[in-house]
Design a protein around this motif. Sequence first.
Motif, PDB file in Angstrom:
ATOM      1  N   ALA A 320       0.846  -1.198   0.000  1.00 44.71           N
ATOM      2  CA  ALA A 320       0.000   0.000   0.000  1.00 44.71           C
ATOM      3  C   ALA A 320       0.874   1.238   0.000  1.00 44.71           C
ATOM      4  CB  ALA A 320      -0.923  -0.005   1.212  1.00 44.71           C
ATOM      5  N   ASP A 321       0.453   2.253  -0.743  1.00 44.86           N
ATOM      6  CA  ASP A 321       1.182   3.522  -0.830  1.00 44.86           C
ATOM      7  C   ASP A 321       0.549   4.516   0.138  1.00 44.86           C
ATOM      8  OD1 ASP A 321       2.917   2.626  -2.878  1.00 44.86           O
ATOM      9  OD2 ASP A 321       1.330   2.929  -4.349  1.00 44.86           O
ATOM     10  N   VAL A 322       1.213   4.751   1.266  1.00 40.57           N
ATOM     11  CA  VAL A 322       0.697   5.623   2.319  1.00 40.57           C
ATOM     12  C   VAL A 322       1.321   7.010   2.170  1.00 40.57           C
ATOM     13  CG1 VAL A 322       0.552   5.988   4.807  1.00 40.57           C
ATOM     14  CG2 VAL A 322       0.364   3.677   3.866  1.00 40.57           C
ATOM     15  N   PRO A 323       0.502   8.077   2.132  1.00 43.23           N
ATOM     16  CA  PRO A 323       1.062   9.428   2.037  1.00 43.23           C
ATOM     17  C   PRO A 323       1.989   9.737   3.211  1.00 43.23           C
ATOM     18  CG  PRO A 323      -1.299   9.458   1.594  1.00 43.23           C
ATOM     19  CD  PRO A 323      -0.970   8.083   2.084  1.00 43.23           C
ATOM     20  N   GLU A 324       2.942  10.599   2.944  1.00 40.89           N
ATOM     21  CA  GLU A 324       3.949  10.916   3.949  1.00 40.89           C
ATOM     22  C   GLU A 324       3.325  11.475   5.230  1.00 40.89           C
ATOM     23  OE1 GLU A 324       8.075  13.593   4.195  1.00 40.89           O
ATOM     24  OE2 GLU A 324       6.854  13.550   2.367  1.00 40.89           O
ATOM     25  N   TYR A 325       2.277  12.287   5.102  1.00 41.33           N
ATOM     26  CA  TYR A 325       1.685  12.916   6.285  1.00 41.33           C
ATOM     27  C   TYR A 325       0.880  11.927   7.136  1.00 41.33           C
ATOM     28  CZ  TYR A 325      -2.584  13.049   3.450  1.00 41.33           C
ATOM     29  OH  TYR A 325      -3.671  12.714   2.664  1.00 41.33           O
ATOM     30  N   GLU A 326       0.616  10.720   6.616  1.00 37.64           N
ATOM     31  CA  GLU A 326      -0.123   9.714   7.379  1.00 37.64           C
ATOM     32  C   GLU A 326       0.795   8.697   8.063  1.00 37.64           C
ATOM     33  OE1 GLU A 326      -3.120   9.723   8.082  1.00 37.64           O
ATOM     34  OE2 GLU A 326      -4.465  10.261   6.439  1.00 37.64           O
ATOM     35  N   LEU A 327       2.093   8.793   7.815  1.00 38.42           N
ATOM     36  CA  LEU A 327       3.000   7.766   8.331  1.00 38.42           C
ATOM     37  C   LEU A 327       3.010   7.729   9.855  1.00 38.42           C
ATOM     38  CD1 LEU A 327       6.110   7.954   5.965  1.00 38.42           C
ATOM     39  CD2 LEU A 327       4.411   6.140   6.146  1.00 38.42           C
ATOM     40  N   GLY A 328       2.835   8.876  10.497  1.00 36.95           N
ATOM     41  CA  GLY A 328       2.891   8.927  11.948  1.00 36.95           C
ATOM     42  C   GLY A 328       1.795   8.134  12.625  1.00 36.95           C
ATOM     43  N   SER A 329       0.718   7.827  11.914  1.00 32.81           N
ATOM     44  CA  SER A 329      -0.399   7.105  12.519  1.00 32.81           C
ATOM     45  C   SER A 329      -0.385   5.615  12.198  1.00 32.81           C
ATOM     46  CB  SER A 329      -1.728   7.710  12.046  1.00 32.81           C
ATOM     47  OG  SER A 329      -1.838   7.647  10.635  1.00 32.81           O
TER      48      SER A 329
END
Length: 478
Positions: A320-329
């Motif tokens: 899955a390609d997760v946006p950079e701003y969502e990585l913290g969650s």
Amino acid sequence: MKQIALSGLALAAMMAAGAGGYWVGDRGIALPDTFELLGGRSAAAEATVQRSGPVIYYGDPDGRPVYSAVPRRADDGREFVAVQASEDVSFDRTATASADAAAPAGSEAVGPRRILYYRNPMGLADTSPVPKKDSMGMDYIAVYEGEDTGGSVVRISAGRLQQTGVRTEVAMRQPVGRPVLVPGTVQLDERRIAVVATRSDAFIEKVANVTTGDRVTIGQSLIRLYSPEIAAAAAQYLTELKIDTGSARLGGARQRLENLGVPTGMIAEIERTRRVPLTVTWTAPRDGIVLERNVAEGMKAATGDVLFRLADIGTVWVLADVPEYELGSIRIGARATVRVRSQAGMRFEGQVSLIYPEVSMETRTTRVRIEISNPDGVLLPNMYAEVEIASGGAEPVVTVSDSAVIDTGTRQVVILDRGEGRFEPREVTIGRRGRGLVEIRDGVNQGDRVVVSANFLIDAESNLKAALSTMAAPEVVR
């Protein structure tokens, strides 16, 4: 001093109704929504409001925008509804003061309070130490002792609370989770891929009836080949067997056969028959599907050539390609749900096994690997997938509803219900969001009651009060 905080138009209409023989009502002049704003309501709604204070006007019994300053009857003989001070909807606190003054003797109500000053009824930064009227003839609003504390606490009458629809709820401790929805693709588990290759030059004599896409099982025959190097090693091993079985097991001929990849079953057959086989059968090293077949009968295969490529699809990966701003969650081990277009209505459950340590320069996304069990083989490599990853922690935190937080962009505010019609704006620090909840890290404690509806109106009143306190220092009436 009698005070009624009404808009200029509504006040003029009411006075005209009283002085002109109910001219407004008889002529059917409609003041849109005025009756509702000033306190008119159905009998059912009236029953929910504690009525107190003097009667300030009379409204049509059916809730129509027809009013009277004195008692009157409708055309069908029913009496107009009396609207008392506590039911009046306004931004002043006269209703509260009137209700206190009207409390019966012996009750716990506080006695007459001292008036500190009077403020402009339209919210302008203008105060007066004595009663006065503005340019429109409206009375200035009295501010009583205990109401102007220099803080931001505001009081709201019961009638106004009823009309504006203020709702509250208790801050609770509970987990906050928010699903992250991202695209992905199905890929093979790299650990479940195997190749069939020779470790010496060989000639292919026979190929099994398997093609690309076929399923094979471990030990299934794939090819039969002749290799001069394997035949020489087998002959040397047989010679050692004839000389001394014990030394043969310790000699280098058997080890050479194993190094050439000869199956253990073939070595056992040499020991049993004491004959050198002309050809050797190569079998499938694992269960799976045939991804590649690069062999044909009669061809010569060089050392290291890949003849078959097999893959076990009992377990697959979804990248899955997760946006950079969502990585913290996103956390390792987080639950994930996968859906594919070819299997409408089916959900495949898995968990995050790896977050790749790299961000794509082009898409600003990071790949997240999810392992999915695929016993029926319905998930195929390179399928498009819709991935939902659970984010947030499982530990309970202090939360309020999304609607309780007023976010100005630079600060977040929650309105606390202090009881008895008192409300206090409180700046808070928020954390994670999810499932309609917001984590409150500072400013609100578990068990605090917060406003979740009409909180913007209360915040506006509080800001108005703060502005008046800072822009105009009132003179105290003694």
